[in-house]
Design a protein around this motif. Structure first.
Motif, PDB file in Angstrom:
ATOM      1  N   TRP A  68       0.840  -1.198   0.000  1.00 45.94           N
ATOM      2  CA  TRP A  68       0.000   0.000   0.000  1.00 45.94           C
ATOM      3  C   TRP A  68       0.875   1.248   0.000  1.00 45.94           C
ATOM      4  CZ3 TRP A  68      -4.532   0.649  -1.767  1.00 45.94           C
ATOM      5  CH2 TRP A  68      -5.582  -0.236  -1.540  1.00 45.94           C
ATOM      6  N   ASP A  69       1.812   1.322  -0.955  1.00 43.12           N
ATOM      7  CA  ASP A  69       2.719   2.468  -0.961  1.00 43.12           C
ATOM      8  C   ASP A  69       2.032   3.766  -1.365  1.00 43.12           C
ATOM      9  OD1 ASP A  69       2.577   2.275  -3.744  1.00 43.12           O
ATOM     10  OD2 ASP A  69       4.741   2.417  -4.015  1.00 43.12           O
ATOM     11  N   GLY A  70       0.763   3.709  -1.740  1.00 42.60           N
ATOM     12  CA  GLY A  70      -0.008   4.924  -1.969  1.00 42.60           C
ATOM     13  C   GLY A  70      -0.438   5.603  -0.682  1.00 42.60           C
ATOM     14  N   VAL A  71      -0.158   4.941   0.446  1.00 40.16           N
ATOM     15  CA  VAL A  71      -0.404   5.519   1.766  1.00 40.16           C
ATOM     16  C   VAL A  71       0.891   6.202   2.189  1.00 40.16           C
ATOM     17  CG1 VAL A  71      -0.963   5.027   4.168  1.00 40.16           C
ATOM     18  CG2 VAL A  71      -2.076   3.719   2.347  1.00 40.16           C
ATOM     19  N   ASP A  72       0.847   7.506   2.390  1.00 40.72           N
ATOM     20  CA  ASP A  72       2.051   8.254   2.755  1.00 40.72           C
ATOM     21  C   ASP A  72       2.256   8.206   4.272  1.00 40.72           C
ATOM     22  OD1 ASP A  72       4.243   9.913   2.838  1.00 40.72           O
ATOM     23  OD2 ASP A  72       3.344  11.477   1.591  1.00 40.72           O
TER      24      ASP A  72
END
Length: 191
Positions: A68-72
């Motif tokens: 979930w690298d779209g979660v910063d």
């Protein structure tokens, strides 16, 4: 646990901590994270909510990834969670979905309890900054059905994102990071 038991546990932890407490709520997309967070803030005096969607990267959150690298998470931890827990002054920037960019700086909230609801939250980057971890314990297929129905009701047509990106991301993240096992509390969401 039901909602009353979760609220009682968090209230006890907040009273005994001696400092501000961060409550992390995670679960699959559509599992009831935001609903629980809103109820928690309404029920607990001195609690504020930090929406997880304010820490999504809109380009990366729509791409396949095992973590979930779209979660910063780094921005969330460094600009909000750590200053909040340390009772330090600080600013953070929410993602402004209308402007498609980070918004204007805002002060880190001051409160007894900060409730954060976010997919992919129970990750090594963020876990050390969470004092209470709550998993919305809903099977993936049930969560997806709920999430897709919610999106349709809001006029959003994300079916391809659900099937091609978000569900595979959830499966891979669960396999790699075992977020349910990192939860202190399992919340039986009926949303």
């Amino acid at each position: 646990m039901d909602q009353g038991e979760v609220l009682e546990h968090v209230a006890l932890r907040a009273r005994s901590a001696g400092r501000p407490v961060v409550v992390g709520i995670s679960g699959f997309c559509g599992s009831g994270k935001s609903t629980l967070a809103r109820h928690m803030v309404e029920a607990l005096p001195g609690a504020v909510r930090m929406r997880g969607d304010d820490f999504l990267d809109p380009a990366r959150s729509h791409l396949r990834s095992a973590d979930w690298d779209g979660v910063d998470r780094r921005r969330l931890v460094s600009s909000v969670l750590e200053p909040f827990r340390g009772e330090q002054q600080g600013d953070f920037r929410r993602y402004d979905w209308a402007a498609r960019a980070l918004g204007v700086p805002e002060p880190v909230p001051r409160a007894d309890v900060l409730v954060v609801d976010l997919i992919g939250l129970f990750h090594p980057e963020a876990l050390p900054s969470l004092d209470v971890t709550i998993w919305c314990d809903v099977e993936l297929d049930v969560a997806v059905s709920r999430g897709m129905a919610r999106d349709r009701a809001l006029g959003r047509r994300h079916e391809a994102l659900w099937t091609d990106v978000w569900v595979p991301n959830e499966r891979e993240f669960a396999h790699e990071f075992m977020p349910r096992e990192h939860a202190e509390l399992l919340y039986a969401s009926s949303q």
